[in-house]
Design an enzyme around this catalytic site. Structure first.
Site: not given
Length: 550
Positions: A273, A465, A527
């Protein structure tokens, strides 16, 4: 990249055409400039309204225009994060103390017989505290050696919490890995208990053994950073990425000094991230010190935000059915996102050119509202395009609430030496502060070519994601200017298959690699790849740290 505010992150996504990209050719100079900024990074946003009065007419017009579009977002700008309530534990609570000043004062004979410091870097402000964690007291990986503690910078009142787990396999020889979650503002302990650590937390708030933990074949350090995230705390605030680089260098230097049995092993930095921002800075900081006790061998960035100019061009394709999953948005919404793309990219380009908050902040607000909002308003999970957001109070995942409840227990905090009065998985104030300091679209991808000259870099992405999707990560890795760009960009994706267990031959994704650069698409991963696809995650991780692709 955790979406911590629906106000800041409401928008459209973008088009399939690859955006233009300005890459600073002299990446070494850029790296030096970023590292130099670290000394000034620990300064919270202040007096924003007063500074606004001194802006140029063009910059003020841009701010006013964005303010008119998104007034609630801009009203958040002057706010700062509040210090966490905490109680410092006495020195007797800790088993080990390491003084940065003492480490810095160790001199050795150089190659030509001259005296020189054993390790580089300014360490005098730092100290490390550590304690042995009793695994049986917590029921987490019994029999596995664990340490936890704080890196202290008392001059700046910064206290960063870490938790170390030794390898289950061969700790004397297995590599050491630093794991970082993103946000910015989310605790890496969520990665520990939701993704790749030795235990998860169930609905009864009890630890459950994880067969696919990344410490099966590596020792792993989980670090809560920046300050005021997770168990970390400070009386001040921080609002950009560069400060973290120097803190991490100090943490690792002092940790390996206290525990030299881990210092000779290969060392890797991994994260996901917003760690796509953190990791290039941290790795560049480490590599800038020629005399170091950190044996950095590679970095791994999973579903990262690294090059926004390129990546924001792939929200529309991902949301509109071009990423391998059914479209979430209708045709008219997809078209409106296409219409917003050129304005967004021109604003990001201006941010890349100036790196000024007064240019970067409007770009962040406009693009996040213009590129993410239509998808977010559907109620679909931004971290997994396959389903709805099941728990908005915990970033769509009930499991995050379980982790927060577990780590907030007094018995757990006592066992690991945590000094804060409670625990939150994510700090919304930190997220806002980074955005309003212009950090969101800073071009940290310009550091990657310098890394590739010295170490391998892996970009991996779960293909379900949305927020940091695989299309955008593939695109920026192919657009990056470095000596091997042409060969890397033209390389075809090949099947990635399991080779190490009873599922040998099973396709788990796709891979392309050239020189020190590798990209992986992981099938069925959102994710958080190790959570969604634990077997696939451990498979590629073990093979990567084993050196298969470098």
């Amino acid at each position: 990249m955790r979406v911590l505010s629906a106000t800041l992150l409401a928008g459209a996504a973008s088009a399939a055409a690859p955006p233009f990209q300005q890459v600073l050719g002299a990446h070494k100079e850029y790296a030096e400039n970023v590292i130099q900024q670290g000394a000034d990074a620990f300064k919270p946003l202040q007096h924003l309204q007063d500074q606004f009065k001194s802006l140029s007419g063009e910059a003020r017009q841009l701010w006013e225009e964005v303010s008119n579009y998104f007034p609630e977002s801009m009203e958040s700008a002057p706010l700062l994060s509040l210090p966490k309530k905490h109680t410092r534990r006495p020195d007797s609570h800790w088993d080990y103390h390491v003084s940065g000043a003492e480490v810095q004062d160790i001199w050795v004979s150089g190659a030509e017989g001259t005296k020189e410091r054993e390790v580089d870097g300014r360490l005098e402000a730092y100290n490390l505290r550590a304690k042995k964690v009793d695994p049986s007291a917590l029921g987490i990986d019994p029999g596995v050696k664990q340490y936890s503690g704080y890196l202290d910078d008392d001059e700046n009142d910064k206290h960063l919490f870490y938790w170390f787990f030794e390898s289950r396999n061969d700790p004397k020889n297995d590599p050491v890995v630093l794991w970082l979650n993103g946000g910015p503002g989310c605790s890496s302990l969520t990665g520990l208990f939701m993704e790749l650590g030795p235990s998860s937390i169930d609905s009864k708030i009890k630890p459950v053994y994880n067969d696919f933990s990344w410490n099966n074949n590596a020792s792993v350090i989980f670090l809560d950073q920046p300050i005021n995230v997770g168990y970390s705390y400070s009386g001040g605030s921080v609002s950009d990425t560069v400060a973290a680089g120097k803190d991490v260098y100090a943490l690792l230097t002092l940790f390996f000094k206290q525990f030299p049995e881990y210092a000779t092993q290969d060392f890797h930095i991994a994260g996901e991230s917003y760690a796509g921002h953190y990791i290039p800075v941290m790795a560049s900081e480490i590599l800038s010190h020629k005399k170091r006790n950190i044996n950095l061998k590679s970095v791994l960035i999973g579903n990262g935000l690294t090059d926004g100019l390129t990546q924001y061009g792939y929200y529309r394709p991902m949301a509109c059915g071009e990423g391998g999953y059914p479209a979430v948005l209708d045709e008219s919404t997809c078209q409106s996102m296409d219409n917003s793309l050129s304005r967004c990219q021109s604003m990001i380009q201006a941010c890349y050119n100036s790196e000024s908050p007064w240019v970067c902040v409007p770009a962040s607000i406009y693009c996040n509202n213009a590129m993410l909002g239509p998808y977010q308003r559907t109620g679909q999970n931004v971290y997994d395009i396959r389903g709805k957001c099941e728990d908005e109070s915990n970033l769509c995942y009930k499991g995050m609430g379980y982790v927060s409840e577990y780590l907030g227990q007094e018995s757990v905090r006592e066992a690991v030496g945590a000094e804060v009065d409670g625990y939150d998985s994510c700090n919304f104030d930190i997220n806002r502060n980074f955005l309003f300091n212009g950090d969101w679209f800073k071009p940290y991808h310009r550091l990657v070519p310098g890394l590739l000259e010295q170490i391998p870099v892996l970009i991996y992405a779960g293909d379900a994601d949305f927020i940091c999707n695989w299309l955008g990560n593939k695109a920026w890795s192919e657009a990056l200017e470095w000596p091997g760009q042409k060969e890397f960009a033209s390389a075809e994706l090949e099947d990635l298959k399991i080779v190490q267990n009873e599922h040998v031959g099973k396709k788990i994704g796709q891979i392309k690699s050239h020189g020190n650069f590798t990209f992986m698409r992981i099938y069925g991963g959102g994710h958080m790849v190790p959570m969604d696809q634990p077997e696939s995650g451990l498979e590629f991780f073990n093979r990567w740290i084993g050196g298969e692709w470098f």
